[in-house]
Design a protein around this motif. Structure first.
Motif, PDB file in Angstrom:
ATOM      1  N   LEU A 106       0.847  -1.184   0.000  1.00  0.00           N
ATOM      2  CA  LEU A 106       0.000   0.000   0.000  1.00  0.00           C
ATOM      3  C   LEU A 106       0.888   1.242   0.000  1.00  0.00           C
ATOM      4  N   ARG A 107       0.662   2.149  -0.964  1.00  0.00           N
ATOM      5  CA  ARG A 107       1.476   3.367  -1.056  1.00  0.00           C
ATOM      6  C   ARG A 107       0.661   4.615  -0.719  1.00  0.00           C
ATOM      7  N   VAL A 108      -0.595   4.700  -1.186  1.00  0.00           N
ATOM      8  CA  VAL A 108      -1.424   5.878  -0.960  1.00  0.00           C
ATOM      9  C   VAL A 108      -2.820   5.412  -0.584  1.00  0.00           C
ATOM     10  N   GLY A 109      -3.431   6.047   0.407  1.00  0.00           N
ATOM     11  CA  GLY A 109      -4.795   5.743   0.795  1.00  0.00           C
ATOM     12  C   GLY A 109      -4.866   4.649   1.853  1.00  0.00           C
ATOM     13  N   SER A 110      -6.024   3.984   1.883  1.00  0.00           N
ATOM     14  CA  SER A 110      -6.230   2.916   2.863  1.00  0.00           C
ATOM     15  C   SER A 110      -6.884   1.729   2.177  1.00  0.00           C
ATOM     16  N   ALA A 111      -6.635   0.547   2.733  1.00  0.00           N
ATOM     17  CA  ALA A 111      -7.210  -0.679   2.180  1.00  0.00           C
ATOM     18  C   ALA A 111      -7.294  -1.712   3.290  1.00  0.00           C
ATOM     19  N   THR A 112      -8.217  -2.665   3.127  1.00  0.00           N
ATOM     20  CA  THR A 112      -8.365  -3.762   4.085  1.00  0.00           C
ATOM     21  C   THR A 112      -8.158  -5.085   3.370  1.00  0.00           C
ATOM     22  N   ALA A 113      -7.715  -6.057   4.139  1.00  0.00           N
ATOM     23  CA  ALA A 113      -7.475  -7.395   3.604  1.00  0.00           C
ATOM     24  C   ALA A 113      -8.745  -8.217   3.729  1.00  0.00           C
ATOM     25  N   GLY A 114      -8.915  -9.160   2.833  1.00  0.00           N
ATOM     26  CA  GLY A 114     -10.078 -10.017   2.888  1.00  0.00           C
ATOM     27  C   GLY A 114      -9.749 -11.437   2.470  1.00  0.00           C
ATOM     28  N   ALA A 115     -10.417 -12.392   3.137  1.00  0.00           N
ATOM     29  CA  ALA A 115     -10.259 -13.809   2.805  1.00  0.00           C
ATOM     30  C   ALA A 115     -11.293 -14.608   3.558  1.00  0.00           C
TER      31      ALA A 115
END
Length: 169
Positions: A106-115
């Motif tokens: 991740l370089r910019v912003g936000s993210a969540t992992a999913g599985a």
């Protein structure tokens, strides 16, 4: 008249015939072009170079064939598949499905992992695990250890670096 010299003539003729037979046998044993006597110089000057040339030609042909097959498979593997990192921009809520062994940062912003099964991603930066719903940390490298793992972009523009196969949905 005495024939005392005839046995000497016969012996000489017998020896001459024997010598001729022996010379012929030696000549035949040496071989000819169709059945040569193999010598070290023949092996090192003729056989070995021909064998090396033939082997190299076959290896080059097989290498070209395998390179072509690899390039075809790489081009068919989906939206992204690369040995180097690619920058991918995701919009809010967009999902990036990661292939087995894919790496993402991740370089910019936000993210969540999913599985469906935890851990969702392995944080190779810390050596820890990131479970389903966990937030990615900027500049940490994550790896997908199963093919059904993904990341979901948070609000705003999200930029990630990815290496390996992925699809966007």
């Amino acid at each position: 008249m005495k024939k005392t010299g005839t046995w000497k003539i016969r012996l000489a003729a017998f020896c001459l015939a024997g010598s001729c037979l022996a010379a012929g046998a030696v000549a035949l044993a040496a071989g000819d072009q169709n059945d040569p006597l193999v010598t070290l110089s023949y092996l090192t000057q003729k056989v070995l170079p021909d064998l090396e040339k033939s082997t190299q030609e076959k290896a080059d042909a097989k290498s070209e064939e395998l390179t072509k097959q690899f390039e075809e498979l790489a081009s068919q593997s989906g939206t992204g598949s690369s040995a180097s990192y690619q920058v991918v921009t995701l919009s809010a809520g967009q999902r990036m499905n990661l292939g087995l062994g894919a790496e993402v940062m991740l370089r910019v912003g936000s993210a969540t992992a999913g599985a469906a099964v935890n851990p969702a991603l392995v944080d190779t930066t810390t050596g820890g695990n990131l479970n389903d719903g966990g937030a990615l940390v900027q500049n940490h490298l994550y790896m997908a250890t199963m093919s059904d793992h993904y990341i979901t972009a948070g609000s705003g523009t999200v930029k990630v670096m990815v290496r390996g196969s992925y699809t966007l949905s």
